[in-house]
Scaffold this motif. Structure first.
Motif, PDB file in Angstrom:
ATOM      1  N   UNK A  11       0.841  -1.189   0.000  1.00  0.00           N
ATOM      2  CA  UNK A  11       0.000   0.000   0.000  1.00  0.00           C
ATOM      3  C   UNK A  11       0.880   1.244   0.000  1.00  0.00           C
ATOM      4  N   UNK A  12       0.452   2.245  -0.725  1.00  0.00           N
ATOM      5  CA  UNK A  12       1.157   3.515  -0.702  1.00  0.00           C
ATOM      6  C   UNK A  12       0.781   4.264   0.575  1.00  0.00           C
ATOM      7  N   UNK A  13       1.421   5.383   0.778  1.00  0.00           N
ATOM      8  CA  UNK A  13       1.138   6.141   1.990  1.00  0.00           C
ATOM      9  C   UNK A  13       0.361   7.418   1.700  1.00  0.00           C
ATOM     10  N   UNK A  14      -0.569   7.360   0.734  1.00  0.00           N
ATOM     11  CA  UNK A  14      -1.447   8.490   0.478  1.00  0.00           C
ATOM     12  C   UNK A  14      -2.408   8.628   1.642  1.00  0.00           C
ATOM     13  N   UNK A  15      -2.950   9.816   1.808  1.00  0.00           N
ATOM     14  CA  UNK A  15      -3.850  10.099   2.928  1.00  0.00           C
ATOM     15  C   UNK A  15      -5.139   9.291   2.854  1.00  0.00           C
TER      16      UNK A  15
ATOM     17  N   UNK B  18     -17.844  -3.462  -6.287  1.00  0.00           N
ATOM     18  CA  UNK B  18     -19.104  -2.987  -5.692  1.00  0.00           C
ATOM     19  C   UNK B  18     -19.151  -3.172  -4.168  1.00  0.00           C
ATOM     20  N   UNK B  19     -18.614  -4.299  -3.681  1.00  0.00           N
ATOM     21  CA  UNK B  19     -18.617  -4.517  -2.233  1.00  0.00           C
ATOM     22  C   UNK B  19     -17.637  -3.564  -1.554  1.00  0.00           C
ATOM     23  N   UNK B  20     -16.521  -3.280  -2.207  1.00  0.00           N
ATOM     24  CA  UNK B  20     -15.562  -2.326  -1.653  1.00  0.00           C
ATOM     25  C   UNK B  20     -16.197  -0.949  -1.531  1.00  0.00           C
ATOM     26  N   UNK B  21     -16.965  -0.531  -2.552  1.00  0.00           N
ATOM     27  CA  UNK B  21     -17.659   0.754  -2.473  1.00  0.00           C
ATOM     28  C   UNK B  21     -18.657   0.759  -1.320  1.00  0.00           C
ATOM     29  N   UNK B  22     -19.323  -0.355  -1.091  1.00  0.00           N
ATOM     30  CA  UNK B  22     -20.267  -0.452   0.028  1.00  0.00           C
ATOM     31  C   UNK B  22     -19.534  -0.273   1.356  1.00  0.00           C
ATOM     32  N   UNK B  23     -18.383  -0.920   1.497  1.00  0.00           N
ATOM     33  CA  UNK B  23     -17.604  -0.792   2.732  1.00  0.00           C
ATOM     34  C   UNK B  23     -17.121   0.639   2.933  1.00  0.00           C
ATOM     35  N   UNK B  24     -16.665   1.275   1.852  1.00  0.00           N
ATOM     36  CA  UNK B  24     -16.202   2.659   1.951  1.00  0.00           C
ATOM     37  C   UNK B  24     -17.356   3.569   2.369  1.00  0.00           C
ATOM     38  N   UNK B  25     -18.551   3.345   1.786  1.00  0.00           N
ATOM     39  CA  UNK B  25     -19.723   4.142   2.193  1.00  0.00           C
ATOM     40  C   UNK B  25     -20.030   3.958   3.671  1.00  0.00           C
TER      41      UNK B  25
ATOM     42  N   UNK C  50     -19.250  10.782  13.515  1.00  0.00           N
ATOM     43  CA  UNK C  50     -18.260  11.273  14.486  1.00  0.00           C
ATOM     44  C   UNK C  50     -17.901  12.734  14.223  1.00  0.00           C
ATOM     45  N   UNK C  51     -18.494  13.319  13.171  1.00  0.00           N
ATOM     46  CA  UNK C  51     -18.279  14.731  12.892  1.00  0.00           C
ATOM     47  C   UNK C  51     -17.191  15.033  11.876  1.00  0.00           C
ATOM     48  N   UNK C  52     -16.700  14.035  11.157  1.00  0.00           N
ATOM     49  CA  UNK C  52     -15.655  14.244  10.164  1.00  0.00           C
ATOM     50  C   UNK C  52     -16.261  14.490   8.790  1.00  0.00           C
ATOM     51  N   UNK C  53     -15.538  15.227   7.953  1.00  0.00           N
ATOM     52  CA  UNK C  53     -15.921  15.392   6.560  1.00  0.00           C
ATOM     53  C   UNK C  53     -15.402  14.188   5.790  1.00  0.00           C
ATOM     54  N   UNK C  54     -16.118  13.783   4.750  1.00  0.00           N
ATOM     55  CA  UNK C  54     -15.717  12.607   3.983  1.00  0.00           C
ATOM     56  C   UNK C  54     -15.734  12.916   2.490  1.00  0.00           C
ATOM     57  N   UNK C  55     -15.083  12.049   1.724  1.00  0.00           N
ATOM     58  CA  UNK C  55     -15.047  12.158   0.268  1.00  0.00           C
ATOM     59  C   UNK C  55     -15.623  10.868  -0.295  1.00  0.00           C
ATOM     60  N   UNK C  56     -16.653  10.950  -1.141  1.00  0.00           N
ATOM     61  CA  UNK C  56     -17.243   9.734  -1.710  1.00  0.00           C
ATOM     62  C   UNK C  56     -16.206   8.902  -2.476  1.00  0.00           C
ATOM     63  N   UNK C  57     -16.231   7.600  -2.258  1.00  0.00           N
ATOM     64  CA  UNK C  57     -15.326   6.692  -2.957  1.00  0.00           C
ATOM     65  C   UNK C  57     -13.947   6.586  -2.340  1.00  0.00           C
ATOM     66  N   UNK C  58     -13.694   7.351  -1.281  1.00  0.00           N
ATOM     67  CA  UNK C  58     -12.409   7.326  -0.599  1.00  0.00           C
ATOM     68  C   UNK C  58     -12.645   7.344   0.907  1.00  0.00           C
ATOM     69  N   UNK C  59     -11.679   6.796   1.634  1.00  0.00           N
ATOM     70  CA  UNK C  59     -11.771   6.820   3.087  1.00  0.00           C
ATOM     71  C   UNK C  59     -10.369   7.019   3.641  1.00  0.00           C
TER      72      UNK C  59
END
Length: 62
Positions: free
Chosen positions: A1-5, A21-28, A37-46
Motif C-alpha cells: 500500500x502507498x502512503x497516500x492520505x 461494488x462490495x468495496x464501495x459499500x464498505x467505503x460508504x 463522528x463529525x468528520x468530513x468525507x469524500x465519496x469513494x475514498x476513506x
C-alpha cells in the motif's frame, strides 16, 4: 500500500480481495461512521488510517 492520505474503493477491493461494488459499500459504511463522528468525507475514498484501524486493528501510535 502507498502512503497516500486516502484509500480508494479500488484499492480496498484489491487489498481485501473483494469485488469493487462490495468495496464501495464498505467505503460508504466507513464514511457514514466518520460522518457520525463529525468528520468530513469524500465519496469513494476513506482515510487510510481509519481503514487500517478498522480492518487490521492498527492505531497510529502503534
Amino acid at each position: 500500500m502507498s502512503k497516500e492520505l486516502f484509500v480508494r474503493a479500488e484499492e480496498v477491493a484489491g487489498v481485501l480481495g473483494i469485488s469493487k461494488p462490495y468495496a464501495y459499500k464498505l467505503v460508504r459504511e466507513m464514511n457514514e461512521e466518520l460522518k457520525q463522528k463529525g468528520f468530513l468525507t469524500i465519496p469513494g475514498r476513506v482515510s487510510r488510517n481509519y481503514f487500517e484501524e478498522k480492518f487490521y486493528g492498527l492505531r497510529e501510535n502503534q
